[in-house]
Design a protein around this motif. Structure first.
Motif, mmCIF file in Angstrom:
data_model
loop_
_atom_site.group_PDB
_atom_site.id
_atom_site.type_symbol
_atom_site.label_atom_id
_atom_site.label_comp_id
_atom_site.label_asym_id
_atom_site.label_seq_id
_atom_site.Cartn_x
_atom_site.Cartn_y
_atom_site.Cartn_z
ATOM 1 N N MET A 1 0.839 -1.200 0.000
ATOM 2 C CA MET A 1 0.000 0.000 0.000
ATOM 3 C C MET A 1 0.873 1.249 0.000
ATOM 4 N N ASP A 2 0.242 2.380 -0.267
ATOM 5 C CA ASP A 2 0.869 3.686 -0.137
ATOM 6 C C ASP A 2 0.077 4.471 0.896
ATOM 7 N N ALA A 3 0.778 5.184 1.756
ATOM 8 C CA ALA A 3 0.103 5.990 2.773
ATOM 9 C C ALA A 3 0.868 7.292 2.974
ATOM 10 N N TYR A 4 0.147 8.404 2.860
ATOM 11 C CA TYR A 4 0.759 9.712 3.082
ATOM 12 C C TYR A 4 0.103 10.332 4.314
ATOM 13 N N VAL A 5 0.933 10.758 5.248
ATOM 14 C CA VAL A 5 0.444 11.321 6.508
ATOM 15 C C VAL A 5 0.942 12.758 6.633
ATOM 16 N N SER A 6 0.037 13.656 6.972
ATOM 17 C CA SER A 6 0.397 15.061 7.164
ATOM 18 C C SER A 6 -0.194 15.551 8.475
ATOM 19 N N ILE A 7 0.683 15.983 9.392
ATOM 20 C CA ILE A 7 0.264 16.532 10.685
ATOM 21 C C ILE A 7 0.674 18.000 10.730
ATOM 22 N N LYS A 8 -0.256 18.861 11.137
ATOM 23 C CA LYS A 8 0.021 20.291 11.199
ATOM 24 C C LYS A 8 -0.399 20.854 12.553
ATOM 25 N N ASN A 9 0.401 21.817 13.028
ATOM 26 C CA ASN A 9 0.084 22.590 14.232
ATOM 27 C C ASN A 9 -0.180 21.694 15.442
ATOM 28 N N LEU A 10 0.645 20.696 15.617
ATOM 29 C CA LEU A 10 0.514 19.795 16.756
ATOM 30 C C LEU A 10 1.138 20.437 17.988
ATOM 31 N N ALA A 11 0.322 20.717 19.011
ATOM 32 C CA ALA A 11 0.814 21.337 20.249
ATOM 33 C C ALA A 11 1.621 20.313 21.043
ATOM 34 N N LEU A 12 2.915 20.598 21.238
ATOM 35 C CA LEU A 12 3.821 19.606 21.822
ATOM 36 C C LEU A 12 3.721 19.499 23.342
ATOM 37 N N GLY B 1 5.614 24.950 22.071
ATOM 38 C CA GLY B 1 6.103 24.492 20.784
ATOM 39 C C GLY B 1 5.024 23.797 19.966
ATOM 40 N N THR B 2 5.139 23.892 18.648
ATOM 41 C CA THR B 2 4.244 23.201 17.734
ATOM 42 C C THR B 2 5.070 22.413 16.730
ATOM 43 N N MET B 3 4.469 21.377 16.176
ATOM 44 C CA MET B 3 5.200 20.517 15.249
ATOM 45 C C MET B 3 4.358 20.230 14.013
ATOM 46 N N ALA B 4 5.037 20.160 12.889
ATOM 47 C CA ALA B 4 4.443 19.673 11.653
ATOM 48 C C ALA B 4 5.212 18.431 11.224
ATOM 49 N N TYR C 1 8.537 24.274 15.723
ATOM 50 C CA TYR C 1 8.662 25.724 15.892
ATOM 51 C C TYR C 1 8.447 26.105 17.356
ATOM 52 N N ASN C 2 9.358 26.972 17.837
ATOM 53 C CA ASN C 2 9.226 27.606 19.148
ATOM 54 C C ASN C 2 9.088 26.593 20.292
ATOM 55 N N ILE C 3 9.826 25.506 20.205
ATOM 56 C CA ILE C 3 9.765 24.533 21.289
ATOM 57 C C ILE C 3 10.652 24.986 22.442
ATOM 58 N N ASP C 4 10.147 24.765 23.649
ATOM 59 C CA ASP C 4 10.921 25.111 24.833
ATOM 60 C C ASP C 4 10.602 24.107 25.924
ATOM 61 N N VAL C 5 11.597 23.843 26.775
ATOM 62 C CA VAL C 5 11.416 22.905 27.882
ATOM 63 C C VAL C 5 11.724 23.597 29.185
ATOM 64 N N GLY C 6 11.142 23.103 30.262
ATOM 65 C CA GLY C 6 11.403 23.638 31.579
ATOM 66 C C GLY C 6 12.671 23.045 32.176
ATOM 67 N N ASP C 7 12.912 23.359 33.432
ATOM 68 C CA ASP C 7 14.091 22.831 34.119
ATOM 69 C C ASP C 7 13.951 21.328 34.333
ATOM 70 N N LYS C 8 15.070 20.665 34.371
ATOM 71 C CA LYS C 8 15.063 19.226 34.564
ATOM 72 C C LYS C 8 14.498 18.890 35.940
ATOM 73 N N VAL C 9 13.617 17.932 35.990
ATOM 74 C CA VAL C 9 12.962 17.537 37.236
ATOM 75 C C VAL C 9 13.900 16.630 38.029
ATOM 76 N N GLU C 10 14.199 17.031 39.258
ATOM 77 C CA GLU C 10 15.093 16.238 40.092
ATOM 78 C C GLU C 10 14.434 14.902 40.458
ATOM 79 N N GLY C 11 15.227 13.848 40.417
ATOM 80 C CA GLY C 11 14.719 12.519 40.744
ATOM 81 C C GLY C 11 13.892 11.879 39.652
ATOM 82 N N SER C 12 13.927 12.438 38.441
ATOM 83 C CA SER C 12 13.103 11.905 37.344
ATOM 84 C C SER C 12 13.651 10.597 36.776
#
Length: 794
Positions: free
Chosen positions: A491-502, A520-523, A544-555
């Protein structure tokens, strides 16, 4: 003349006597049957009245009942039964029943395992028949031999008939010949206000057919069509109407079935044998027409609609799976030709959820594992094993000869190819929730507005199906599938994801890296070509515009990666991250995982940052996030002497060069971590301590300068005076005290280095720290003592 009158009088008297006898006889018969009912069938019986009208040839039975074994509960009965025969039609070679009427039929069938509430009646009949056979055998001994011979003859004839029947494809029935040359007409067959109850005590089910009626204008054993109508109601909900047209001579039939709002809850006791659930509800609508011939039922054509409404399956967890409506339009269904044309399948308002549970199970696993399934399976396995063990030995020579003698016609005909067409497929207003409870912070996500559309979907020809859905906060996904149902491996399958809130995927980021995603958002675009389960996939990820917080201690994450630095480096000047991920492999390989490959690619990219973050920061291209140009040589660490209170000029110079990156990009943070192997350093420091005390005692000094320290290092380990000193004083040195002194010296180096670095341009109290690694790391440290630089982003 007198003789004629006398004859007429006698005839009249006889007629009166016959009529009187016919009127009186039913009553006598009724009284006998009721009085001796327990002898006849082992149950009490009630008959209110039996009447025969000799003028209309009508037999009527009122208020009939057979009771259960307790003698009080009705088992089967009716309010009124009436049958009328027209004997004058016999003169024209026609058997004519002008009416069969039955009102208030009631019966209750109760099953308990392999026994029914009428099994005792059958047992009584069987016992009576055995007694009769035994009596006949005793009276006529020769009859046994004759019966045995007759039985063998009958079996031979039956076997011959069976073999002949196998070669007959259709049986043509002549209704006139079957009825001995008489036409048969049964008219006005009416059954009204009937009630049939079926209970299965073992599974706890009850089906009640309430107020059902049957209306058959006429049944003809000739070339006329028989018209049959059946109407009934189910006590739990639902109406069923069946209309049948049947021609006895041609054997043609047409059946129309209309089932409205049949409540499926009546099947709950049986459903528990297949799934583990708490509750189930919904209704079924069926409107089908079946036309064909009795002699070739499989060639019948089926057309109509089937619908499910308000289906809700409640799991043991109280969560639900269901659908508001499923409508299937059947245009054609022919089993003999394996030809199926489905006009439409429309699914509206489906909802489901997938829960990943700890231990590797899902809610589907729990749903499909009914209670007692394991025991039932083992019982079946045991039965099968016993059957194999006790099977009689087979004479292979006889088997071979039997196979050789089998005619060619006995070979099975090749299966006809399946022809299937679905003209319209539509799924709308559907939602699916995913819940991953296997990670520390559970993941919950809902995909809504799922729609599926397709047309001219058939079994052999590739067709196209489009899928669209909505993600939280405006994200969308679109899937375009092209393939044939006969070969799902290609088969052939084409997948397109837009503006996925990360940020919704933060639980996974925490699990794998220890960092929460805060924005951040992802396509994502993926072009997949599958040939015999071999996947060739091209994937593009745009974040686009992805950002992470501080590392969680004991994670305790699975991957040790500096997410902030990695994202900082990977972003371009427009705050975007874009890269391609090719995926290839066989989808049937147990080790193959599409998502795992994509995630591993991302992790490998970030791990490169973890291995040497300062090198990457120092060599970022001009097109990257920053242009920080400095050369650290072959490594990005500062080698130190853990036995020295002070640092050398070369070490200070290298540290100063490292922090010069902070002046060019204020977002960076640096932590200089001092490390050394505690065990080896304590042994070396013990030697240095003994040499120092030996030097002080021999040179008469209490304070030491840099020249003295060089002289101490130069003391020969084999010097006799020093060796004697060590033998006398080594035991006085405490290991814990030596460790404390080393840590004090490390703290002093930290203070001096931090003081020097804070005097450099761009360095603040927030973006530069100097620390010593925890003792647990010092114990396991390998390599040279050094300051290792950790990069982070503010």
């Amino acid at each position: 003349m007198k003789k004629r009158y006398i004859a007429l009088i006698v005839l009249a008297v006889l007629i009166v006597l016959v009529i009187a006898a016919l009127k009186i006889a039913p009553g006598i018969a009724k009284d006998y049957v009721v009085e001796h009912s327990e002898e006849l069938i082992g149950r009490k019986m009630k008959i209110a009245d039996v009447d025969f009208n000799p003028f209309t040839f009508t037999v009527t039975v009122d208020d009939f009942a057979i009771f259960e074994q307790d003698g009080a509960t009705p088992f089967v009965g009716f309010e009124k039964f009436r049958v009328n025969v027209n004997p004058t039609r016999l003169l024209s070679k026609e058997i004519n029943v002008s009416e069969i009427y039955l009102k208030g039929l009631y019966t209750q069938v109760v099953q308990d395992g392999d026994r029914f509430n009428f099994s005792d009646i059958l047992d009584k009949f069987a016992a009576s028949e055995q007694d009769s056979v035994a009596t006949d055998s005793a009276a006529t001994p020769s009859a046994t031999a004759d019966a045995t011979a007759g039985s063998a003859k009958t079996e031979n004839v039956a076997a011959a008939d069976s073999a002949a029947g196998d070669s007959i494809k259709a049986i043509n029935i002549d209704p006139v010949e079957m009825t001995g040359g008489f036409d048969v007409a049964i008219q006005n067959i009416v059954l009204e206000k009937g009630n049939i109850i079926y209970q299965d005590r073992k599974v706890g089910s009850k089906i009640h057919l309430q107020d059902f009626s049957v209306d058959i204008p006429a049944v003809y054993f000739n070339n006329k069509d028989t018209d049959i109508g059946v109407n009934l109601k189910f006590a739990d909900g639902g109406d069923l109407t069946v209309k049948v047209l049947f021609n006895m001579k041609t054997q043609d039939f047409n059946v129309a079935v209309a089932l409205k709002q049949f409540e499926l809850a009546c099947g709950k006791p049986y459903l528990k044998d297949f799934i583990n659930y708490k509750d189930f509800s919904g209704s079924l609508d069926v409107n089908l027409n079946v036309a064909g011939n009795v002699n070739d039922v499989l060639s019948s054509n089926v057309a109509g609609t089937v619908g499910l409404n308000n289906i809700v399956l409640t799991e043991t967890s109280e969560k639900t799976i269901g659908v508001n409506s499923v409508q299937v339009g059947i245009k054609k269904a022919n089993l003999n030709e394996m030809d199926f044309v489905v006009d439409s399948v429309v699914v509206d308002g489906a909802f489901a959820h997938l829960d990943l549970l700890k231990g590797g199970k899902t809610n589907i696993d729990i749903l499909l594992n009914p209670k007692g399934a394991a025991e039932d399976t083992s019982a079946v396995d045991s039965a099968l094993t016993a059957a194999v063990v006790t099977e009689a030995p087979v004479d292979s020579s006889k088997s071979d000869s039997a196979v050789a003698a089998a005619p060619e016609t006995a070979k099975a005909a090749p299966a006809k190819p399946l022809k299937f067409v679905l003209n319209k497929l539509q799924l709308k207003n559907t939602s699916v929730s995913a819940n991953d409870l296997t990670i520390k912070t559970p993941f919950n996500y809902k995909v809504s507005g799922i729609s599926v559309s397709g047309s001219n979907i058939n079994f052999d020809t590739p067709c196209t199906v489009n899928v669209n859905a909505n993600f939280p906060e405006g994200g969308t996904v679109s899937v375009k599938y092209k393939g044939a149902l006969s070969d799902l491996s290609t088969m052939d399958a084409y997948v397109s994801i837009k503006n996925l809130a990360l940020k919704h995927f933060s639980p996974y980021s925490l699990h794998y890296t220890g960092y929460p995603i805060i924005s951040g958002t992802m396509a994502f675009a993926s072009d997949n070509k599958i040939n015999k389960f071999n996947l060739d996939s091209k994937n593009t990820i745009d974040i686009y515009n992805i950002d992470v917080g501080d590392k969680v201690e004991g994670s305790d994450p699975e991957f040790t990666v500096p997410m902030k630095v990695g994202l900082y480096i990977l972003k371009d000047k427009d705050d975007k991250i874009q890269f391609d991920v090719p995926v290839q492999g066989n989808m049937q390989d147990p080790e193959f995982s599409y998502l795992k490959i994509v995630w591993k690619t991302v992790m490998n990219l970030l791990i490169k940052v973890a291995l040497s973050p300062l090198k990457i920061v120092g060599n970022v291209a001009a097109s990257g996030a920053s242009a920080i140009g400095f050369d650290l040589g072959k490594n990005d660490e500062i080698v130190i002497d853990p036995l020295n209170n002070h640092m050398e000029s070369e070490q200070y110079a290298k540290a100063i060069k490292m922090v010069s990156a902070l002046a060019k990009d204020p977002k960076l943070k640096m932590n200089f971590v001092q490390s050394f192997n505690m065990k080896k350093t304590v042994e070396a420091y013990k030697t240095r301590k003994l040499k120092t005390e030996f030097y002080k005692s021999t040179q008469g000094k209490t304070a030491l300068n840099e020249l003295d320290e060089k002289a101490i290092i130069a003391i020969d380990d084999k010097d006799e005076a020093y060796t004697a000193y060590v033998a006398a004083n080594a035991a006085n040195l405490d290991r814990k005290a030596l460790e404390k002194e080393l840590l004090d010296m490390a703290a002093k180096r930290n203070t001096e280095l931090l003081k020097t670095l804070q005097q450099q341009s761009g360095v603040t109290k927030k973006n530069v720290t100097v620390t010593t690694a925890p003792r647990s790391q010092l114990v396991n440290h390998k390599g040279k003592a050094n300051f290792k630089v950790q990069i982070d982003v503010q």
